[in-house]
Write a protein that holds these residues in place. Structure first.
Motif, short mmCIF file in Angstrom:
data_model
loop_
_atom_site.label_atom_id
_atom_site.label_comp_id
_atom_site.label_asym_id
_atom_site.label_seq_id
_atom_site.Cartn_x
_atom_site.Cartn_y
_atom_site.Cartn_z
N SER B 38 0.82 -1.21 0.00
CA SER B 38 0.00 0.00 0.00
C SER B 38 0.85 1.27 0.00
CB SER B 38 -0.99 0.00 1.17
OG SER B 38 -0.34 -0.37 2.34
N GLU B 39 2.13 1.13 0.36
CA GLU B 39 3.00 2.30 0.33
C GLU B 39 3.61 2.54 -1.05
OE1 GLU B 39 5.77 1.49 3.42
OE2 GLU B 39 4.49 2.32 4.99
N ASN B 69 -8.45 -4.28 -3.42
CA ASN B 69 -8.68 -3.06 -2.65
C ASN B 69 -7.75 -1.93 -3.13
OD1 ASN B 69 -9.63 -1.38 -0.62
ND2 ASN B 69 -7.97 -2.01 0.76
N LEU B 70 -6.48 -2.25 -3.28
CA LEU B 70 -5.50 -1.23 -3.69
C LEU B 70 -5.74 -0.74 -5.12
CD1 LEU B 70 -2.14 -2.64 -2.26
CD2 LEU B 70 -3.39 -0.64 -1.47
N PHE B 73 -10.08 0.32 -5.52
CA PHE B 73 -10.57 1.42 -4.68
C PHE B 73 -9.54 2.52 -4.46
CE2 PHE B 73 -13.04 -2.37 -3.63
CZ PHE B 73 -14.27 -1.92 -4.06
N LYS B 74 -8.28 2.13 -4.29
CA LYS B 74 -7.25 3.15 -4.06
C LYS B 74 -6.61 3.62 -5.36
CE LYS B 74 -7.11 2.76 0.60
NZ LYS B 74 -6.65 1.55 1.31
N LYS B 75 -6.99 3.00 -6.46
CA LYS B 75 -6.52 3.40 -7.81
C LYS B 75 -5.01 3.39 -7.97
CE LYS B 75 -10.70 4.65 -9.36
NZ LYS B 75 -11.35 3.36 -9.27
N LYS B 76 -4.37 2.41 -7.40
CA LYS B 76 -2.92 2.31 -7.53
C LYS B 76 -2.56 1.74 -8.91
CE LYS B 76 -0.93 1.64 -3.52
NZ LYS B 76 -0.25 2.88 -3.21
#
Lengths: 288, 207
Positions: B38-39, B69-70, B73-76
């Motif tokens: 996530s980082e 999820n990443l 939703f987090k658009k990585k």
């Protein structure tokens, strides 16, 4: 369009690249790492790294060596030498191999091909067959015992494909180190029997041989070992010559396409006019 | 910039790491830890091997949910390579019928071997960019990439950014928002591959 491949084989004995002749004479060439790096820079399409002693000494190819060669390799690397089970295949992938090639461990039992296909996919399992031409009867040669067997090369290839091989690497023992050219008849017969890609090896001595095997048969790749080791930019020059007859990949920075090359792979001289043109041409350095 | 290669126990991760390092990216990590993933500024999802083995391993490591999820939703930004791209489909027919991550609607089907073409599709094939994208910006027209696969991604053309010809036309690069997938192996495609990875790194910065 899918291009046919020009493949270099690094035959390794005691962690040194060797020149092999007829499967029984070996001459030292140099460090596998340096060969791999040079071949990459010269535009090779794929590399094979083969430890010829591993099976006989009942050990796996040196993992450290594979790792070092892989670190220099920007093209696919197929590794062979003493592979006995799928755990070892996993180990090889971890140190940078892209495909593995098995020979001795499948001669009696093809289980490793089946399991490898299930776990890693067919595309990374290469089965190698050593073939000996006896009066146009192609028999499997057992390098382990140094004797020719009664097994037919084509039946063996079909068996390997059924078990899970993704490619067949066919090595012509009778032409190994001979510089006589590839056995096109063997390649054509084999291509008719199996539906997976075939790589021909054994006999390359000049660029013309590579043109012949790629043009006159349906093999997917032509492999050579000895021939590439002994002159500068060997692969770039060879590929530039081959490309005049059959389109292959030419993406390297070394472009010999404008140079006159004879069928022995020797570069001719450019005319004075052309040389003068080059004198004032500014080369742009690419930063990727 | 921090790049993380997702490690779920399959795939030739070392070659991707080598290629990225060659481009001078100092901060590249190989990990399956939620925190590290996530980082990251961008992810690479590798994949070698059978589809079902890959999905099993993703599930076993709890990575399916973390990644979804990443990415969703987090658009990585994420780059899927080979089976790493195929995993993004709804399902695959490789060795049965298996469910994928379902990020980009599509099905993974076996290559239809016409005209006696050998399958797997192995070797260097020319790609045709059908939709320009930041990732392709450095690619020279007529570049070759290294392929090694028996199955391909079948999906709506609106997701397709590049194709190649092998008997039929195969979708070899797909894109939807922050998700990019390539069927070939950029880490094994010589200079053309490095150019593509550089394109991806530039895209991450722009994202």
């Amino acid at each position: 369009m899918l291009k046919k491949r020009v493949i270099a084989v690094l035959v390794v004995s005691n962690n040194i690249v060797v020149q092999s002749k007829g499967f029984n004479k070996y001459l030292p060439v140099g460090s596998p790492e340096i060969s791999a790096e040079a071949f990459n820079n010269w535009g090779i399409d794929e590399l094979f790294l083969i430890d010829i002693n591993a099976s006989k000494e009942k050990r796996l190819i040196n993992l450290d060596l594979v790792k070092k060669v892989a670190s220099k390799c920007l093209v696919p690397l197929t590794v062979s030498g003493g592979i006995k089970n799928i755990q070892e295949i996993g180990q090889l992938f971890k140190v940078g191999a892209d495909k593995v090639c098995v020979n001795n461990s499948i001669k009696n039992n093809q289980n490793i091909l089946f399991e490898g296909k299930k776990k890693f996919g067919r595309q990374c399992m290469v089965a190698s067959i050593d073939s000996l031409n006896i009066d146009n009867n192609f028999k499997v040669f057992d390098y382990f015992s140094g004797k020719v067997t009664k097994k037919c090369v084509f039946d063996t290839a079909i068996k390997y494909e059924e078990a899970g091989a993704g490619e067949i690497f066919i090595n012509d023992v009778s032409r190994d180190g001979s510089y006589k050219g590839y056995d096109i008849k063997l390649a054509n017969l084999l291509c008719k029997k199996v539906s997976i890609p075939i790589i021909s090896c054994g006999g390359a001595g000049k660029p013309e041989h590579i043109v012949n095997i790629l043009k006159k048969s349906n093999v997917s790749g032509a492999a050579a070992a000895n021939y590439f080791h002994f002159y500068e930019h060997s692969i770039a020059v060879t590929k530039a010559y081959v490309n005049k007859f059959i389109q292959i990949r030419q993406d390297t920075a070394l472009l010999y396409s404008k140079m006159p090359i004879d069928n022995n792979g020797r570069i001719g001289r450019l005319s004075d006019y052309e040389l003068e043109e080059y004198l004032y041409e500014k080369m742009k350095v690419e930063v990727i | 910039m921090k790049l993380v290669i997702v490690d779920y126990g399959v795939g030739n991760i070392l070659s991707i790491e080598n290629a990225v390092k060659r481009l001078g990216v100092s901060s590249v990590e190989v990990s399956r830890e939620k925190k590290v993933l996530s980082e990251a500024n961008g992810l690479i999802l590798p994949g070698v091997g059978a589809f079902s083995t890959c999905t099993d391993k993703l599930k076993k490591n709890g990575l399916s949910e973390i990644l979804t999820n990443l990415v969703i939703f987090k658009k990585k930004p994420i780059l899927g390579i080979c089976v790493g791209m195929q995993l993004m489909a709804n399902s695959s027919k490789e060795g049965g019928e298996f469910k994928g991550l379902g990020w980009i609607p599509g099905k993974v089907l076996r290559i239809n071997a016409k005209k006696n073409l050998p399958v797997p599709h192995v070797g260097w094939n020319e790609i045709r960019v059908t939709k320009p994208h930041e990732v392709f910006k450095k690619i020279v027209i007529g570049s070759h990439f290294y392929f090694d696969h028996s199955y391909h991604y079948s999906c709506n053309t609106k997701f397709v950014t590049a194709t190649c010809k092998y008997g039929e036309t195969l979708n070899v690069a797909i894109n939807y928002k922050n998700i990019f997938g390539v069927q070939f192996h950029p880490e094994k495609s010589d200079l053309a591959g490095l150019r593509l990875i550089r394109g991806y790194l530039n895209w991450i910065k722009a994202c």
